[in-house]
Design a protein around this motif. Structure first.
Motif, PDB file in Angstrom:
ATOM      1  N   GLY A 595       0.796  -1.214   0.000  1.00  0.00           N
ATOM      2  CA  GLY A 595       0.000   0.000   0.000  1.00  0.00           C
ATOM      3  C   GLY A 595       0.827   1.261   0.000  1.00  0.00           C
ATOM      4  N   THR A 596       2.043   1.176   0.541  1.00  0.00           N
ATOM      5  CA  THR A 596       2.888   2.367   0.538  1.00  0.00           C
ATOM      6  C   THR A 596       3.360   2.726  -0.865  1.00  0.00           C
ATOM      7  OG1 THR A 596       4.724   0.915   1.126  1.00  0.00           O
ATOM      8  CG2 THR A 596       3.759   2.235   2.897  1.00  0.00           C
ATOM      9  N   ASN A 597       3.425   1.747  -1.780  1.00  0.00           N
ATOM     10  CA  ASN A 597       3.924   2.041  -3.133  1.00  0.00           C
ATOM     11  C   ASN A 597       3.048   3.070  -3.848  1.00  0.00           C
ATOM     12  OD1 ASN A 597       5.400  -1.180  -4.183  1.00  0.00           O
ATOM     13  ND2 ASN A 597       5.977   0.260  -2.594  1.00  0.00           N
ATOM     14  N   PRO A 598       1.753   2.818  -4.021  1.00  0.00           N
ATOM     15  CA  PRO A 598       0.930   3.840  -4.675  1.00  0.00           C
ATOM     16  C   PRO A 598       0.822   5.120  -3.858  1.00  0.00           C
ATOM     17  CG  PRO A 598      -0.421   1.992  -3.938  1.00  0.00           C
ATOM     18  CD  PRO A 598       0.997   1.580  -3.779  1.00  0.00           C
ATOM     19  N   ALA A 599       0.851   5.009  -2.526  1.00  0.00           N
ATOM     20  CA  ALA A 599       0.804   6.218  -1.694  1.00  0.00           C
ATOM     21  C   ALA A 599       2.049   7.071  -1.928  1.00  0.00           C
ATOM     22  CB  ALA A 599       0.682   5.844  -0.222  1.00  0.00           C
ATOM     23  N   SER A 600       3.223   6.436  -1.994  1.00  0.00           N
ATOM     24  CA  SER A 600       4.465   7.172  -2.233  1.00  0.00           C
ATOM     25  C   SER A 600       4.467   7.814  -3.613  1.00  0.00           C
ATOM     26  CB  SER A 600       5.678   6.240  -2.097  1.00  0.00           C
ATOM     27  OG  SER A 600       5.793   5.754  -0.780  1.00  0.00           O
ATOM     28  N   ALA A 601       3.986   7.080  -4.616  1.00  0.00           N
ATOM     29  CA  ALA A 601       3.943   7.623  -5.978  1.00  0.00           C
ATOM     30  C   ALA A 601       3.024   8.843  -6.036  1.00  0.00           C
ATOM     31  CB  ALA A 601       3.470   6.546  -6.952  1.00  0.00           C
ATOM     32  N   HIS A 602       1.899   8.760  -5.350  1.00  0.00           N
ATOM     33  CA  HIS A 602       0.964   9.893  -5.310  1.00  0.00           C
ATOM     34  C   HIS A 602       1.638  11.100  -4.667  1.00  0.00           C
ATOM     35  CE1 HIS A 602      -2.791  12.096  -4.853  1.00  0.00           C
ATOM     36  NE2 HIS A 602      -2.529  12.229  -3.562  1.00  0.00           N
ATOM     37  N   MET A 603       2.346  10.885  -3.564  1.00  0.00           N
ATOM     38  CA  MET A 603       3.027  11.986  -2.877  1.00  0.00           C
ATOM     39  C   MET A 603       4.144  12.584  -3.730  1.00  0.00           C
ATOM     40  SD  MET A 603       3.297  10.526   0.976  1.00  0.00           S
ATOM     41  CE  MET A 603       4.615  11.652   1.344  1.00  0.00           C
ATOM     42  N   ALA A 604       4.736  11.752  -4.589  1.00  0.00           N
ATOM     43  CA  ALA A 604       5.804  12.241  -5.458  1.00  0.00           C
ATOM     44  C   ALA A 604       5.249  12.923  -6.705  1.00  0.00           C
ATOM     45  CB  ALA A 604       6.726  11.086  -5.859  1.00  0.00           C
ATOM     46  N   GLY A 605       3.939  13.126  -6.738  1.00  0.00           N
ATOM     47  CA  GLY A 605       3.323  13.840  -7.845  1.00  0.00           C
ATOM     48  C   GLY A 605       3.114  12.991  -9.075  1.00  0.00           C
ATOM     49  N   MET A 606       3.099  11.675  -8.896  1.00  0.00           N
ATOM     50  CA  MET A 606       2.928  10.777 -10.036  1.00  0.00           C
ATOM     51  C   MET A 606       1.474  10.312 -10.140  1.00  0.00           C
ATOM     52  SD  MET A 606       6.334   8.418 -10.024  1.00  0.00           S
ATOM     53  CE  MET A 606       7.981   9.115 -10.139  1.00  0.00           C
ATOM     54  N   GLN A 607       1.093   9.966 -11.345  1.00  0.00           N
ATOM     55  CA  GLN A 607      -0.224   9.383 -11.608  1.00  0.00           C
ATOM     56  C   GLN A 607      -0.062   7.868 -11.600  1.00  0.00           C
ATOM     57  OE1 GLN A 607      -2.111  10.709 -15.257  1.00  0.00           O
ATOM     58  NE2 GLN A 607      -3.265   8.794 -15.417  1.00  0.00           N
ATOM     59  N   VAL A 608      -0.786   7.202 -10.721  1.00  0.00           N
ATOM     60  CA  VAL A 608      -0.653   5.746 -10.583  1.00  0.00           C
ATOM     61  C   VAL A 608      -1.543   5.040 -11.596  1.00  0.00           C
ATOM     62  CG1 VAL A 608      -1.028   3.777  -9.044  1.00  0.00           C
ATOM     63  CG2 VAL A 608      -0.058   5.913  -8.144  1.00  0.00           C
ATOM     64  N   VAL A 609      -0.954   4.140 -12.354  1.00  0.00           N
ATOM     65  CA  VAL A 609      -1.705   3.266 -13.257  1.00  0.00           C
ATOM     66  C   VAL A 609      -1.505   1.844 -12.752  1.00  0.00           C
ATOM     67  CG1 VAL A 609      -1.913   2.376 -15.611  1.00  0.00           C
ATOM     68  CG2 VAL A 609      -1.491   4.823 -15.223  1.00  0.00           C
ATOM     69  N   VAL A 610      -2.596   1.184 -12.406  1.00  0.00           N
ATOM     70  CA  VAL A 610      -2.531  -0.144 -11.784  1.00  0.00           C
ATOM     71  C   VAL A 610      -2.440  -1.217 -12.856  1.00  0.00           C
ATOM     72  CG1 VAL A 610      -3.730  -1.774 -10.284  1.00  0.00           C
ATOM     73  CG2 VAL A 610      -3.809   0.671  -9.782  1.00  0.00           C
ATOM     74  N   VAL A 611      -1.533  -2.173 -12.641  1.00  0.00           N
ATOM     75  CA  VAL A 611      -1.327  -3.279 -13.579  1.00  0.00           C
ATOM     76  C   VAL A 611      -1.943  -4.543 -12.982  1.00  0.00           C
ATOM     77  CG1 VAL A 611       0.405  -4.680 -14.772  1.00  0.00           C
ATOM     78  CG2 VAL A 611       0.790  -2.220 -14.434  1.00  0.00           C
ATOM     79  N   LYS A 612      -2.607  -5.325 -13.824  1.00  0.00           N
ATOM     80  CA  LYS A 612      -3.283  -6.542 -13.364  1.00  0.00           C
ATOM     81  C   LYS A 612      -2.269  -7.625 -12.994  1.00  0.00           C
ATOM     82  CE  LYS A 612      -7.085  -5.845 -16.648  1.00  0.00           C
ATOM     83  NZ  LYS A 612      -7.687  -6.392 -17.899  1.00  0.00           N
ATOM     84  N   SER A 613      -2.772  -8.607 -12.246  1.00  0.00           N
ATOM     85  CA  SER A 613      -2.006  -9.823 -11.983  1.00  0.00           C
ATOM     86  C   SER A 613      -2.540 -10.941 -12.857  1.00  0.00           C
ATOM     87  CB  SER A 613      -2.137 -10.242 -10.517  1.00  0.00           C
ATOM     88  OG  SER A 613      -1.420  -9.369  -9.681  1.00  0.00           O
ATOM     89  N   ALA A 614      -1.639 -11.817 -13.294  1.00  0.00           N
ATOM     90  CA  ALA A 614      -2.049 -13.020 -14.013  1.00  0.00           C
ATOM     91  C   ALA A 614      -2.654 -14.013 -13.023  1.00  0.00           C
ATOM     92  CB  ALA A 614      -0.843 -13.624 -14.728  1.00  0.00           C
ATOM     93  N   PRO A 615      -3.365 -15.041 -13.486  1.00  0.00           N
ATOM     94  CA  PRO A 615      -3.985 -16.010 -12.576  1.00  0.00           C
ATOM     95  C   PRO A 615      -3.003 -16.668 -11.602  1.00  0.00           C
ATOM     96  CG  PRO A 615      -4.874 -16.281 -14.783  1.00  0.00           C
ATOM     97  CD  PRO A 615      -3.750 -15.285 -14.888  1.00  0.00           C
ATOM     98  N   ASN A 616      -1.733 -16.817 -12.007  1.00  0.00           N
ATOM     99  CA  ASN A 616      -0.752 -17.446 -11.105  1.00  0.00           C
ATOM    100  C   ASN A 616      -0.125 -16.447 -10.125  1.00  0.00           C
ATOM    101  OD1 ASN A 616       0.948 -15.972 -12.724  1.00  0.00           O
ATOM    102  ND2 ASN A 616       2.344 -17.671 -13.202  1.00  0.00           N
TER     103      ASN A 616
END
Length: 942
Positions: A595-616
């Motif tokens: 959870g800190t990863n997207p929070a840190s990116a947001h604080m650094a002024g970045m736009q977060v784009v979420v990538v899916k996970s494969a079934p495995n």
């Protein structure tokens, strides 16, 4: 007959002390796992394509050799009497607190109190801290600590922006703030588009800002009442923040009485050594209306299943790990151990003792001022608490040198002044040496005259709660500390099998040097030639971390993992800007990330784009490539964790790095799972450009009940010029001190020195073995959610418990039932809701692993009893767990035997851990929020 000597080496720290299983036990475990050798298991687990080519190079030291080396390094530091101030002061750590808290593994090996039933002791100590801060600041709600004063001030700025009704985009910063605080505020403001206006308080135009921060007392000593300015801010619908000093508030009018909305500062001078910068517990307090906007953890009061008072972390839905890219802060590690120390300092002295210390400090400063004035010196300010500045003109360097000759460090202020900050350690001898440096031979006169207007004298009471009025005999204090520690379950009692958190051995030899004065009594802004021992530690630890990671440079400044993430992303952004590509602001982050990863990116002024996970459980490579292409020349970075948060070595990691680089982005590899890589895989060689390392995980710094931590960042050479700068003078600082919490770097350095390169590599191998042993032993009863392509997990495994919900058994029930067997629960519902993530680390013995496995087999049978109708879910021991002594002695009316409930498999019969409370009611605690010590009536009722 020829005598055959033993091959056993009692001084082999790595294999005899740090690594839990013996060679014979490893052989037994490998049979269960189904691997012929440990190396064969590693070959099946870690893809050959990413394995590092050579071994780590350095030889190990035995414990006694390490301590001898550390004494030699310590001797290179020159400890002077520090009168620099600037937020760091000499203080007395009461020996009872040093021995019973700081040096006690019951306190320093505990985890963050997310499982409240087994954390009641440290939760009470942290509630005492909150009460102390709330009382002294005059504001009703305080949090359970932040990383340092500069971080707290920056957090207050963003909290003010969220809370203010003003539409202005600027934030006013008092020029009298400590320079390092101004530096960190500027860093935080830049990516968020906040304009920072630094100036004298009287130049503030309230209508131009959404908030303002004032220093009280100011960095050069000024004491003034900010009530009128705060009133003007409120009239303009802006927020007022006061950065303050808890010791000064024992004498001075409190910020709450001035109308402040938020108060921040450091509790360092409440018994916590300077430590060349840390760790120290910062604080934040606020008005009640703003409490849901406050960052950090808040301890609250609730009830347990029997209606008894119980403590817990409140309002957790505010926290970054839940809110992800919507988070307003990425605060993860706090400074719990140091907050506990500061709270006990307040309990130890009580309000009368604290006021006496504050008076002594203040009157010594007044005496010094008077002696200088009597000799004709130009001294300011007119109103002060503990700090004065003396105008010395061209004689500045001469007086600074004269002071150093007398064992004193003064503060260089501008080109023609010196600053002097008096503290708890200042006595007649120190005052005489200061005056001697100025050529004054007359002794300082005695006085009881205040150095500030009487209207600024505090009139309100503080620390009125009974806990601050205990009998302060050391016998009573020692017993209180022992009572609280006995309520907790820390690593000194049992395995803490938390996935992603790496609760490994914190060896005694690694901890010893942090209490040596040669390391803990240095001011972070002391002249560098007085800290040559620290320079050697930082340089050698940097070299070793570079060899381990494959990076070219490190910054030791970030003082938590979350700060490391933020610093790494800001380093990437600065590199892009320097190349004329400042428009790059998209960060690709897998859905499974911390959870800190997207929070840190947001604080650094970045736009977060979420990538899916494969079934495995791997990153969906097709989705990643599509989103990288869509970002194009706006792609700034991707953030991945390796091995993955799902506990496997993804074979596509190099492809992820290549795609990111193809579109001009940089690869951030989160170091949370570095314990599965040391000696086997270098993140800088698989395509990483920057990583933070959680030294409080992989490199043996204790978690301390939720902090301290360190999150230094390693970078490839092209990013090195953009690492965080000096907090006083450089660009982009992220923490208040140049080397963050420098004193605890000693722990990780000691760990590396005693393990040696081969020992660190063996630790990684055994961490993987222990995790696969647990997975192999439990997979018939609990499906293992993700495994690598060859059926192996990395250093942790995820037990899938979601199907049990169909028969009324929740993941919470399993976690609480493990307490009855004397275990901390694994990580719950991360990264997949309804699951348990288990990380045993390399330090756990086979016996402890087997005890844990037995407990989980027993729990599985209890679930089966529910599923097959032998007992209803709401009548089973799972529903009533954890069981307390009160349950044991009460009339037994339950549908299962008393012994089954209270002594399940895995539990010790003689040394059983009994939780002090039953299951805590979380909803009640949030609906009836109490964040300071409960009123006296509550204790009387008990």
């Amino acid at each position: 007959m020829a005598y055959t000597p033993s091959t056993y080496d009692p001084y082999d720290f790595a294999n005899r002390r740090h690594i839990g299983p013996s060679p014979a036990e490893m052989a037994e475990m490998l049979k269960v796992v189904g691997a012929p050798t440990l190396e064969a298991l590693i070959d099946e687990t870690v893809p050959k394509s990413i394995r590092q080519s050579g071994p780590l190079s350095w030889a190990p030291l035995a414990e006694h050799e390490l301590l001898a080396k550390l004494r030699g390094v310590a001797a290179k530091n020159r400890v002077m009497t520090s009168l620099i101030g600037q937020g760091y002061y000499g203080t007395v750590t009461p020996p009872a607190i040093q021995r019973n808290i700081l040096e006690n593994p019951a306190w320093y090996t505990a985890y963050t109190p997310y499982q409240p039933e087994i954390a009641q002791g440290r939760l009470e100590a942290l509630l005492n801290f909150q009460t102390m801060v709330a009382d002294l600041t005059g504001l009703p709600v305080a949090n359970a600590s932040l990383l340092d004063e500069a971080t707290a001030a920056a957090e207050a700025m963003t909290m003010a922006e969220r809370s203010a009704k003003s539409k202005a985009k600027a934030f006013f910063v008092d020029e009298n703030l400590h320079p390092q605080t101004i530096g960190v505020i500027r860093t935080r403001a830049l990516p968020l588009g906040i304009e920072v206006i630094v100036g004298a308080p009287d130049t503030l135009v309230p209508e131009q800002v959404f908030g303002a921060i004032f220093q009280y007392p100011g960095t050069y000593g000024h004491v003034r009442d900010f009530t009128a300015l705060i009133d003007k801010l409120h009239a303009a619908k802006a927020i007022a923040v006061v950065a303050t000093d808890l010791l000064a508030l024992c004498l001075l009018k409190e910020p709450g009485a001035m109308g402040a909305d938020i108060a921040v500062g450091s509790s360092q001078r409440f018994g916590v050594p300077m430590g060349y910068g840390g760790p120290h517990a910062a604080f934040m307090a606020t008005r009640d209306e703003l409490k849901r906007s406050m960052p950090g953890r808040i301890v609250g009061v609730s009830v347990d299943a029997r209606g008894n008072k119980a403590y817990r972390l409140s309002l957790q839905t505010r926290e970054q790990h839940i809110r992800r890219e919507k988070a307003t802060s990425n605060v993860c590690t706090a400074q719990a151990l140091l907050a506990v120390m500061a709270s006990f300092y307040a309990v130890f002295h009580g309000p009368v003792g604290l006021r006496a210390i504050a008076e002594r400090v203040h009157f010594n400063a007044v005496r010094l001022r008077d002696a200088l004035l009597n000799a004709g010196a130009d001294v300011s300010p007119a109103a002060f608490f503990d700090t004065i500045t003396v105008k010395v003109g061209v004689g500045q360097q001469g007086i600074m040198a004269a002071a150093r000759h007398r064992g004193l460090n003064l503060r260089k202020v501008g080109r023609d002044r010196v600053g002097i900050s008096v503290d708890e350690l200042t006595n007649d001898d120190v005052i005489a040496r200061v005056l001697d440096a100025f050529g004054i031979t007359e002794p300082a006169p005695e006085t009881t005259e205040l150095g500030f207007p009487e209207t600024m004298l505090r009139t309100s009471d503080y620390l009125t709660h009974p806990v601050f009025h205990m009998n302060r005999a050391e016998s009573e204090m020692m017993r209180y500390m022992r009572r609280l520690s006995d309520r907790d379950l820390a690593l000194d009692r049992a395995m803490i099998p938390l996935g992603s958190c790496t609760m490994k051995l914190n060896a005694a030899a690694e901890m010893m040097p942090i209490t040596w004065p040669a390391f803990n009594a240095l001011h972070p802004f002391a002249p560098r030639n007085q800290a040559e021992g620290y320079a050697e530690v930082v340089e050698d630890l940097t070299d070793k971390l570079c060899e381990i990671t494959g990076y070219d440079a490190f910054s030791m400044q970030p003082n938590s993992g979350a700060q490391g993430e933020y610093a790494g992303l800001m380093t990437i952004r600065a590199w892009h800007r320097a190349r004329g590509e400042g428009e790059r602001n998209i960060c690709l982050i897998p859905i499974s990330a911390h959870g800190t990863n997207p929070a840190s990116a947001h604080m650094a002024g970045m736009q977060v784009v979420v990538v899916k996970s494969a079934p495995n459980g791997d990153i969906d490579l097709e989705d990643f490539a599509e989103k990288a292409e869509a970002a194009g020349d706006r792609l700034a970075a991707c953030m991945i964790t390796y091995p993955s948060t799902h506990g496997v070595f993804e074979e596509t990691v190099k492809a992820v790095c290549e795609i990111t680089h193809q579109y001009g982005g940089q690869v951030y590899i989160d170091g949370a799972n570095m314990n599965a890589m040391v000696g086997l895989v270098r993140p800088g060689e698989v395509g990483g450009d920057v990583s933070h390392l959680n030294l409080h995980k992989t490199f043996a710094i204790p978690h301390g009940g939720g902090g301290p931590g360190m999150g230094p960042i390693g970078v490839k050479a092209h990013l090195a010029p953009f690492l965080p700068g000096d907090p006083e003078t450089g660009e982009g600082p992220v923490s208040a001190a140049p080397f963050g919490s420098a004193s605890i770097l000693l722990i990780s350095w000691a760990y590396c020195l005693m393990m040696g390169g081969a020992g660190l590599t063996q630790a990684t191998r055994v961490a993987i073995l222990n995790a696969n042993y647990i997975a192999s032993s439990l997979r018939a009863e609990y499906p293992i959610l993700f495994m690598g392509n060859r059926g192996r997990v990395a250093h942790e495994c995820i037990l899938d418990t979601r199907d049990f919900a169909e028969v009324g058994v929740s993941v919470d029930d399993i976690a609480k039932r493990l307490v009855d067997s004397g275990f901390h629960a694994p990580t719950m519902s991360f990264p997949v809701a309804g699951t348990l993530m288990v990380e045993p680390t390399e330090s756990e013995t086979k016996a402890e692993l087997d005890r844990f496995i037995a407990a989980l087999h027993s729990i599985r049978q209890e679930i089966r009893d529910v599923a097959e109708g032998r007992i209803a879910a709401e009548e089973s021991p799972l529903h009533f767990a954890p069981h307390t002594v009160e349950d044991l002695v009460a009339d037994w009316t339950r549908a299962y035997p008393r012994e089954q409930g209270c002594f399940p498999p895995g539990s010790f019969r003689v040394d059983k851990y009994w939780p002090p409370v039953g299951r805590v009611d979380n909803v009640y605690g949030d609906r009836n929020l109490i964040c300071t010590c409960p009123p006296v009536e509550a204790y009387a009722a008990e």
